[in-house]
Scaffold this active site. Sequence first.
Site, PDB file in Angstrom:
ATOM      1  N   ASP A   1     -12.131  14.594 -47.596  1.00 20.86           N
ATOM      2  CA  ASP A   1     -10.842  14.102 -48.112  1.00 20.86           C
ATOM      3  C   ASP A   1      -9.641  14.465 -47.243  1.00 20.86           C
ATOM      4  O   ASP A   1      -9.660  15.432 -46.483  1.00 20.86           O
ATOM      5  CB  ASP A   1     -10.615  14.607 -49.542  1.00 20.86           C
ATOM      6  CG  ASP A   1     -10.685  16.128 -49.663  1.00 20.86           C
ATOM      7  OD1 ASP A   1     -11.503  16.749 -48.957  1.00 20.86           O
ATOM      8  OD2 ASP A   1      -9.918  16.698 -50.469  1.00 20.86           O
TER       9      ASP A   1
ATOM     10  N   GLU B   1     -12.210  18.094 -51.725  1.00 21.15           N
ATOM     11  CA  GLU B   1     -12.175  19.549 -51.525  1.00 21.15           C
ATOM     12  C   GLU B   1     -10.799  20.102 -51.854  1.00 21.15           C
ATOM     13  O   GLU B   1     -10.671  21.157 -52.462  1.00 21.15           O
ATOM     14  CB  GLU B   1     -12.545  19.902 -50.077  1.00 21.15           C
ATOM     15  CG  GLU B   1     -12.704  21.396 -49.808  1.00 21.15           C
ATOM     16  CD  GLU B   1     -11.401  22.181 -49.736  1.00 21.15           C
ATOM     17  OE1 GLU B   1     -11.366  23.325 -50.213  1.00 21.15           O
ATOM     18  OE2 GLU B   1     -10.402  21.648 -49.211  1.00 21.15           O
ATOM     19  N   GLU B   2      -9.747  19.375 -51.446  1.00 22.43           N
ATOM     20  CA  GLU B   2      -8.383  19.891 -51.590  1.00 22.43           C
ATOM     21  C   GLU B   2      -8.009  20.124 -53.053  1.00 22.43           C
ATOM     22  O   GLU B   2      -7.206  20.994 -53.350  1.00 22.43           O
ATOM     23  CB  GLU B   2      -7.367  18.933 -50.946  1.00 22.43           C
ATOM     24  CG  GLU B   2      -7.547  18.751 -49.440  1.00 22.43           C
ATOM     25  CD  GLU B   2      -7.100  19.957 -48.622  1.00 22.43           C
ATOM     26  OE1 GLU B   2      -6.564  20.922 -49.211  1.00 22.43           O
ATOM     27  OE2 GLU B   2      -7.297  19.935 -47.399  1.00 22.43           O
TER      28      GLU B   2
ATOM     29  N   ARG C   1     -17.412  36.746 -42.390  1.00 18.23           N
ATOM     30  CA  ARG C   1     -17.526  38.102 -42.909  1.00 18.23           C
ATOM     31  C   ARG C   1     -18.467  38.075 -44.117  1.00 18.23           C
ATOM     32  O   ARG C   1     -18.557  37.073 -44.825  1.00 18.23           O
ATOM     33  CB  ARG C   1     -16.179  38.700 -43.309  1.00 18.23           C
ATOM     34  CG  ARG C   1     -15.516  38.001 -44.465  1.00 18.23           C
ATOM     35  CD  ARG C   1     -14.229  38.704 -44.910  1.00 18.23           C
ATOM     36  NE  ARG C   1     -14.508  39.834 -45.759  1.00 18.23           N
ATOM     37  CZ  ARG C   1     -14.195  41.104 -45.463  1.00 18.23           C
ATOM     38  NH1 ARG C   1     -13.567  41.398 -44.349  1.00 18.23           N
ATOM     39  NH2 ARG C   1     -14.496  42.074 -46.286  1.00 18.23           N
TER      40      ARG C   1
ATOM     41  N   HIS D   1      -2.363  21.626 -42.988  1.00 15.09           N
ATOM     42  CA  HIS D   1      -1.462  20.987 -43.960  1.00 15.09           C
ATOM     43  C   HIS D   1      -0.062  20.760 -43.377  1.00 15.09           C
ATOM     44  O   HIS D   1       0.890  20.522 -44.129  1.00 15.09           O
ATOM     45  CB  HIS D   1      -1.369  21.778 -45.281  1.00 15.09           C
ATOM     46  CG  HIS D   1      -2.677  21.853 -46.023  1.00 15.09           C
ATOM     47  ND1 HIS D   1      -2.755  22.122 -47.367  1.00 15.09           N
ATOM     48  CD2 HIS D   1      -3.963  21.681 -45.611  1.00 15.09           C
ATOM     49  CE1 HIS D   1      -4.036  22.131 -47.747  1.00 15.09           C
ATOM     50  NE2 HIS D   1      -4.785  21.870 -46.693  1.00 15.09           N
TER      51      HIS D   1
HETATM   52 ZN   LIG Z   1      -6.799  21.883 -46.830  1.00 19.41          ZN
HETATM   53 ZN   LIG Z   2      -9.683  22.080 -45.453  1.00 18.39          ZN
END
Ligand SMILES: [Zn+2]
Ligand SMILES: [Zn+2]
Length: 391
Positions: A78, A135-136, A175, A358
């Site tokens: 996305d 995902e966002e 990690r 972003h």
């Molecule tokens: Zn993002």
């Molecule tokens: Zn991302």
Amino acid sequence: MASMDIDKLVAEMTAWRHDLHAHPEFGFEEKRTAAFVASKLREFGLDDVAEGIGGTGVVGTLRRGTGNRAIALRADMDALRITEQGTVAYCSTRPGTMHACGHDGHTAMLLGAAKLLAEEGGFDGTVRFVFQPAEEWGKGALAMLADGLLEHFPFDEIYGLHNMPGLPVGKFETRPGAIMSAEDNFEITLKGVGGHAARPHWGNETLVAACATVVNLQTIVSRRLSPADIAVVSVTELITDGTRNALPGLARILGDARSFRPEVSARIEQQMRTIAKGTADAYGCEVEVTYTREFVPLLNDPALVDHAFAAAAVVFGTENVVVAAEPMTGSEDFARFLEHVPGCFVFIGNGQESAPLHNPHYDFNDDALIFGARFHAEIARQRLAAPDAGQ
Ligand SMILES: [Zn+2]
Ligand SMILES: [Zn+2]
């Protein structure tokens, strides 16, 4: 199996990435992107390509040999509601929507890995290529899980990656344990009686109570959590229905909380409810608290971090691999998969010159494509090593 022409693969991944970049789509609207992904996977000769998983998700399956283990590799598809300000030739053709988080690059890299593994093989078992929507929003992984991802396309381990601006291309970081934070959202609504600014005692206004609440919330991190726990409680908005000479009868306090352990998130919510109720009582107001969990903390499985290190050492070179990166107070939808299956999430360099994620000037760095594609392919091969591998 024949060895692939890597220069040709890089040229192809770059062309795919630019095509996806020019046609960004918002979460759950990735129709063109999903069709693009599915058609490429079919072209590569995968055993199965399933579309429409959790809305616009795509799952490709590739089998070799007789092994019964399965490894999932995941990319997100996305874009964001941001207007691109860059001037590249393949700039977004859709004003107000852009690939400002590099998910175009993530998709192109996973397609590259699918092509590499389909042509070269070199593993014994099943590889699942998981292309997730939204995902966002922190909603796409849940949608795929709710749609039966694990029942219809089972896998034993899952790996995912994100590009990292500021980290040089060719560098790799991860990690064990918590690597990215949970994100909780909250809204506290105070109700009283609005009235004339000159006669506050005739009503029961909510602004002073709201300000006291905002101040009292500052004690959650400073006085109620262990100093060893990383957490952030941020009030981001205070909205009332008051006007210049009228006191508000309604006040809304909105904000965002980050933490790395579910117990800490639960403690923040519990303390917030106690403080909101206690403060509202002191001011004679009614109060309502809404607390939602948008993203869960991303917890890498320590054993799988070791496996990711072994694969990354082959692709990036040991000197370019860090497995003790600092945890980040950003959030990632990949964490939802790890509530069900062990996995590992990693970061790969997008270059020191890269604009931040972003940002309207951000662009995925094409030089990173081959590193991501090769890492995906290498971890799948190592984790699905044929019985005679290494002899
Ligand atoms: Zn993002
Ligand atoms: Zn991302």
